[in-house]
Design a protein around this motif. Sequence first.
Motif, PDB file in Angstrom:
ATOM      1  N   ALA A 120       0.894  -1.090  -0.019  1.00 23.53           N
ATOM      2  CA  ALA A 120       0.063  -0.036   0.128  1.00 23.53           C
ATOM      3  C   ALA A 120       0.712   1.295   0.036  1.00 23.53           C
ATOM      4  O   ALA A 120       0.548   2.329  -0.723  1.00 23.53           O
ATOM      5  N   SER A 123       2.652   1.704  -3.555  1.00 21.45           N
ATOM      6  CA  SER A 123       1.665   1.773  -4.692  1.00 21.45           C
ATOM      7  C   SER A 123       0.877   3.075  -4.556  1.00 21.45           C
ATOM      8  O   SER A 123       0.178   3.431  -5.567  1.00 21.45           O
ATOM      9  N   ASP A 124       0.634   3.697  -3.397  1.00 24.33           N
ATOM     10  CA  ASP A 124      -0.430   4.723  -3.339  1.00 24.33           C
ATOM     11  C   ASP A 124       0.379   5.885  -2.921  1.00 24.33           C
ATOM     12  O   ASP A 124       1.222   6.073  -1.705  1.00 24.33           O
ATOM     13  N   HIS A 126      -0.544   8.603  -2.037  1.00 29.14           N
ATOM     14  CA  HIS A 126      -1.047   9.349  -0.934  1.00 29.14           C
ATOM     15  C   HIS A 126      -0.522   9.158   0.369  1.00 29.14           C
ATOM     16  O   HIS A 126      -0.592   9.848   1.587  1.00 29.14           O
ATOM     17  N   ASP A 368      -6.668   5.941   5.978  1.00 26.52           N
ATOM     18  CA  ASP A 368      -5.590   5.905   4.792  1.00 26.52           C
ATOM     19  C   ASP A 368      -5.192   4.576   4.206  1.00 26.52           C
ATOM     20  O   ASP A 368      -5.268   4.258   2.982  1.00 26.52           O
ATOM     21  N   ALA A 372      -6.206   2.883   0.783  1.00 22.59           N
ATOM     22  CA  ALA A 372      -5.102   2.270  -0.296  1.00 22.59           C
ATOM     23  C   ALA A 372      -5.271   0.679  -0.525  1.00 22.59           C
ATOM     24  O   ALA A 372      -5.209   0.467  -1.702  1.00 22.59           O
ATOM     25  N   ARG A 375      -8.326   0.362  -2.675  1.00 19.06           N
ATOM     26  CA  ARG A 375      -7.927   0.881  -4.216  1.00 19.06           C
ATOM     27  C   ARG A 375      -7.100  -0.178  -4.859  1.00 19.06           C
ATOM     28  O   ARG A 375      -7.214  -0.419  -6.088  1.00 19.06           O
TER      29      ARG A 375
END
Length: 381
Positions: A120, A123-124, A126, A368, A372, A375
């Motif tokens: 996570a 790849s994310d 944020h 969060d 993630a 997604r």
Amino acid sequence: MGAKKEVTILAINKDMLTTENLEIFQKYCGVYSSMKTLFMGCLNPMYEHLSGCLYICFAYLTLFFFKRCPINMEPQNLTCVSEFLLLGLSDDPELQLLLFGLFLSMYLVTMLGNLLIILAFISDSHLHTPMYFFLSNLSLTDISISTTTVPKMLVNLQMHSKSITYAGCLAQVSFFSLFACLESLLLTVMAYDRLVAICHPLYYLVIMNPRTCGLLVLASFFTSFLTSQLHYLMMSQLTFCADTEIPHFFCDLSQLLKLACSDISINNILILFIGTIFGGVPLSGVLYSYYRITSSILRVSSSGGNYKAFSTCGSHLAIVCLFYGTGLGVYLSSAVSSSPRKGAVASVMYAVVTPMLNPIIYSLRNKDIKSALWRITHRIA
């Protein structure tokens, strides 16, 4: 160009190793690959240069150790002991299959949960923040702690064998010490990160910049590495008696010292000193950080602001209590109980259960992380 430079550096410095240590260096390549996967090229561009430096410094650290301390995994110790016997958690044959299934399940959950957090983070975009950078390193450390002890236990349960080689036992002592110290220091670093985020929010990104974050992780690893190698060197000089049975499921340092025939006074002093430094000092840092955080939160008049501020610390505080609580419980149980087996059972909590629960705690309490992972799931589907 950066990758070519990195390969060149490692290739040149392989000449520093002796023939025996070259084989060990090659075994470290798996660790380098894990570090590279986590740090190189997968993060926010502002972390990329720093991540490459961390990776190369990690390689230099091992090369320097093998150059200055040319010992292999079969050190020239003063004993003829070639293996130890890990007695495990129970001698009951009927429980062996149950224990195998239980520990295999916990190990798989540990690997899956921590790998998902690392995935996570990678790849994310944020999550490319200091807090999740430290969390991904904590997850990598949890994987390493479990991998140090559980696979060997599973092999012994499956093969109905209790033996572990002398070199394998010293390796377990060294790596477990490394990752346990590293986890303690990372938890302190994460507490400092929360302190800066809550008490100095306007200067958070200035103080916790990528260079500072990388240096904190590197300093934590470097300190833990030196500590583990100090334990390794001290243990490799001990003479062991004929009795080589360890009433534990892995090579616990305190149990190994009880089997030694030579003087262990220096080892006991070393353990006490390191335990005080890596137990007391990090815990004091965590307590001080949360004292400052609590004082800052209480000055906020809004109850909603109080909840929002403290919610970012809840998961970390739970993990701190779990890590230090189980460690203290193991120490007290070994001090009160005269049965080494009960101490081994208690050790399961901090060596196996804690690394398994850490990703669960963070994923359940962190929006969060859950977003993630959601997604990622949609992307795969």
